[in-house]
Enzyme design. Structure first.
Site, PDB file in Angstrom:
ATOM      1  N   HIS A   1       2.708   0.748  -9.064  1.00 38.80           N
ATOM      2  CA  HIS A   1       3.744   1.730  -9.417  1.00 38.80           C
ATOM      3  C   HIS A   1       3.070   2.758 -10.312  1.00 38.80           C
ATOM      4  O   HIS A   1       1.954   2.531 -10.795  1.00 38.80           O
ATOM      5  CB  HIS A   1       4.886   1.054 -10.179  1.00 38.80           C
TER       6      HIS A   1
ATOM      7  N   ASP B   1      -0.257  -9.774  -3.730  1.00 37.33           N
ATOM      8  CA  ASP B   1       0.998  -9.082  -4.014  1.00 37.33           C
ATOM      9  C   ASP B   1       0.711  -7.836  -4.863  1.00 37.33           C
ATOM     10  O   ASP B   1       1.488  -7.485  -5.752  1.00 37.33           O
ATOM     11  CB  ASP B   1       2.013 -10.004  -4.709  1.00 37.33           C
TER      12      ASP B   1
ATOM     13  N   GLY C   1       6.223  -5.647 -10.350  1.00 38.08           N
ATOM     14  CA  GLY C   1       4.965  -5.575  -9.609  1.00 38.08           C
ATOM     15  C   GLY C   1       3.752  -5.457 -10.495  1.00 38.08           C
ATOM     16  O   GLY C   1       3.774  -4.792 -11.525  1.00 38.08           O
TER      17      GLY C   1
ATOM     18  N   LEU D   1       0.828  -1.211   0.000  1.00 41.39           N
ATOM     19  CA  LEU D   1       0.000   0.000   0.000  1.00 41.39           C
ATOM     20  C   LEU D   1       0.861   1.260   0.000  1.00 41.39           C
ATOM     21  O   LEU D   1       0.345   2.371   0.014  1.00 41.39           O
ATOM     22  CB  LEU D   1      -0.985  -0.016   1.175  1.00 41.39           C
TER      23      LEU D   1
END
Ligand SMILES: [Zn+2]
Lengths: 433, 305
Positions: A314, A310, A329, A59
């Protein structure tokens, strides 16, 4: 305010519970046989389940709010059917002091979204050298310790971390990849990486680390035994068939270990890399279709005990860099449930209660919490979804700040329509009257 | 065979497409043999060379190729540019696009950057080398040079020697030369061989690759490999993999010897061989210009036709 959810099909991790009228009052399930309520939701044809728990999300708070913040993250989670999210501590600064944990939990309570569970670093600055104060962090409300984002290279440090965390009643989560073998790999190592001219991160890097960590765990179990305590080792984002085998064998032996599967490793393979899109860049990397099969099988069998997103947001600009400098990510809080409902339950025949279990009680058990049950008296952390409602993934409409997705345009069903936390609505879809 | 929209690699190419382009290159070389080396074929078009990685030779070759056909040329290099100040490569490309350019010749340090660029840009994209992935105009000029010597490539054995794993030249040649009928062998030290090189047979045995070869291509050895630890010893490399006159004797006596340049004399290749009768290094440079003229012509004019 009381709420009556009428004619819903009830499913929790223990199985199908039939159709019922669920009365929610004072933050709890007050009745499964109707009653008077201030508000009524007609839910015929829809499924009511415990709200989901995500044991693994980034987060980005504090320090990286340009990527995500508590409000956007917890509201995005609520929209995805989640009632609770465990936030990773690889922030700026790293979450490693009891005061930081308390401050995060206090801040989150003001946000109308999923509940926040906080993870703290296992080692100072996640550098893998000196341990953080496990007992103080536990007292401050931390749910788990991890250096996720980094790998734990020193086995001795990890062993002592498991011992202190185990003594404090906290699980330890690891990003299991051998840093040397992984090298600078950006995608799965193998023939495809060779063909595409990209550096490979081999599945052996994960398996080698899983094997080592299981030995470290054995050591920590032995050391804690005289104290009547047991450590718990949680393998994050397990990506390969070989790692699954190792974890299965360890569980069969009775070792206290839990493996996590992610929505991306369960639904995408390395083949997507032919598009050269950094949105697919994630660590550990997307593997082969055989690995995807093995993960789905292990999830059903219970060898993998939890699904963690997960969720790793970004900025779009960061994810539009070249494949080497773009960060790792994939964000998924808002699509994870519909994605897995569609791909695993609707298409592959995974029993729905199993999916619900791996997204509710499975992760809760790993965090030392009671299983989530649809029974009178249980907290009204609930999620209502419509198995028949099909929609496209539209990242531009995400609540998360990361408004892109490798699943953009996928047609999915099972979208969450209503999410309650302690009886309060934290997400309601426009499709709910 | 559909018209070319970009030249990123040889995915989806067939033999006719390759031969057609090489035939155009032959016509272009005729232009280069004239006293007045210029035709109006690309008059009114603007070609940008966008180099995110330095390469003087390739950049000059493309710019000359464009100018020979009367195109306007603008050049962008990473050094001293706004990219050094942290501008993203996407922003750089979009800024260039605002200048109404028709073709982008892109050299990039990472595989796939040209594919990303092709998604973002409206003009045509020519891959002038992307990381370890592909260098299609190098392979085309190599094929062109080989056809000069061998007439045709059917049944011919071409040996590529060196750092295969990290070579975009090897990857593109392994894709293109088999389309023209050649059998490609790739040889290098075990740690510098990829797990797979579609189109080629891999071997760590230099002699096996050279045995009876109709042509030999030597790759540049990047000294960075030593720092990365993927090549333990330069001395060992030279001892086992340097192409010397003695080793080359295993190949056909007149086998042409190619090198994409720039050359490390007495590292990957015995210095004297580079200047010997089998060397085609100068021929390759000239072929490069003709091939790049053909590529730009096919992309810009062939598409409109
Ligand atoms: Zn991780």
């Amino acid at each position: 305010m009381s709420l009556l959810i009428k004619n819903a099909r009830l499913v929790d991790g223990s199985g199908e519970l039939g159709t019922a009228d669920v009365l929610v009052a004072e933050g709890r399930i007050a009745s499964l046989s109707g009653g008077d309520a201030a508000r009524v939701v007609e839910a015929a044809g829809k499924v009511l389940a415990p709200a989901l728990t995500d044991p693994h999300a980034h987060l980005r708070t504090p320090g990286q709010e340009v990527k995500e913040d508590l409000a956007s993250g917890l509201r995005a989670a609520a929209r995805g059917g989640y009632g609770a999210v465990l936030a990773m501590p690889n922030t700026d600064p790293v979450v490693q002091e009891p005061e930081q944990v308390q401050a995060l939990l206090d801040e989150a309570r003001k946000i109308p979204g999923a509940r926040l569970f906080a993870a703290a670093a296992l080692t100072r600055d996640q550098a893998g050298e000196r341990l953080t104060p496990a007992a103080l962090l536990a007292q401050a409300g931390a749910s788990l310790l991890t250096d996720d984002g980094r790998t734990n290279e020193d086995a001795g440090v990890l062993a002592r971390g498991l011992i202190y965390a185990g003594a404090a009643g906290l699980p330890v989560a690891v990003h299991a990849e051998d840093a040397g073998l992984r090298g600078g790999g950006v995608m799965n190592d193998g023939r495809l990486a060779a063909e595409l001219g990209l550096s490979g991160n081999p599945h052996e890097a994960e398996a080698a680390r899983v094997a080592r960590d299981l030995e470290v765990l054995r050591y920590a179990v032995r050391k804690l035994e005289p104290l009547g305590r047991r450590p718990l080792l949680y393998f994050q984002h397990v990506s390969s068939a070989r790692s699954v085998e190792l974890i299965r064998a360890a569980r069969a032996e009775g070792l206290p270990v839990c493996g996590e599967a992610t929505p991306h490793h369960l639904t995408l393979s390395e083949d997507a890399w032919r598009d050269f899109d950094p949105l697919l860049k994630v660590a550990p990397p997307l593997r082969t279709t055989a690995d995807v099969e093995a993960l789905a099988g292990a999830l059903e069998a219970g060898d993998l005990c939890a699904i963690g997103t997960d969720h790793a947001p970004h900025t779009r600009a960061e994810k539009e860099r070249d494949l080497e400098s773009a960060p790792f990510g994939i964000p998924s809080l808002e699509v994870a449930f519909a994605l897995l409902y569609t791909e695993l339950v609707a298409k592959r025949g995974l029993p729905l209660p199993v999916l619900i279990e791996r997204m509710t009680s499975g992760p809760r058990r790993a965090l030392g919490l009671e299983p989530a049950r649809l029974e009178v008296g249980a907290p009204a952390d609930l999620m209502l979804f419509d198995p028949g409602l099909e929609r496209s993934v539209e990242p531009e409409k995400f609540i998360s700040k990361a408004r892109y997705s490798p699943w953009a345009g996928w047609r999915l069903s099972g979208w969450p329509l209503l999410t309650l936390v302690a009886g309060k609505e934290v997400w309601r879809d426009a499709a709910v009257a | 065979m559909g018209a070319l929209t970009h030249l990123l690699d040889f995915e989806g190419w067939d033999r006719a497409q390759a031969e057609n382009l090489l035939e155009t290159a032959r016509l272009m070389e005729e232009v280069l043999e004239r006293p007045m080396k210029k035709v109006p074929a690309l008059k009114g078009f603007t070609v940008a060379t966008v180099f995110f990685e330095p390469s003087t030779r390739t950049k000059i070759s493309f710019e000359l190729a464009a100018r020979r056909m009367s195109a306007d040329v603008v050049g962008f290099s990473k050094a001293g540019s706004s990219l050094a100040k942290g501008e993203s490569f996407k922003d750089t490309l979009l800024t260039l696009q605002a200048m109404a350019l028709d073709a982008y010749v892109i050299r990039a340090p990472v595989a796939g950057m040209v594919h990303q660029a092709a998604r973002w840009l409206r003009g045509v994209v020519v891959n002038a080398g992307d990381g370890r992935r592909a260098h299609p105009t190098q392979a085309l000029l190599d094929a062109y040079t080989l056809l000069d010597d061998l007439g045709g490539l059917d049944g011919k054995k071409v040996a590529i020697i060196g750092d295969i794993a990290n070579s975009r030249v090897a990857r593109s040649n392994a894709q293109l030369l088999p389309l023209l009928g050649a059998t490609v062998w790739a040889a290098g030290p075990a740690g510098l061989l990829p797990e797979d090189l579609p189109g080629a047979r891999l071997t760590a045995d230099l002699d096996e690759a050279l045995e009876d070869a109709d042509a030999v291509m030597v790759l540049r050895l990047q000294r960075e490999r030593m720092g990365e630890g993927t090549l333990p010893s330069l001395r060992e490399y030279v001892a086992d993999y340097q192409v010397t006159a003695k080793r080359l004797a295993r190949a056909k006596p007149t086998a042409p010897l190619l090198h994409p340049g720039p050359m490390n004399r007495d590292v990957e290749i015995e210095g004297a061989l580079a200047d010997g009768p089998q060397s085609r290094v100068e021929r390759q440079v000239r072929a490069g210009e003709a091939v790049r003229m053909a590529v730009l012509y096919h992309l810009l004019v062939g598409r409109a036709a």
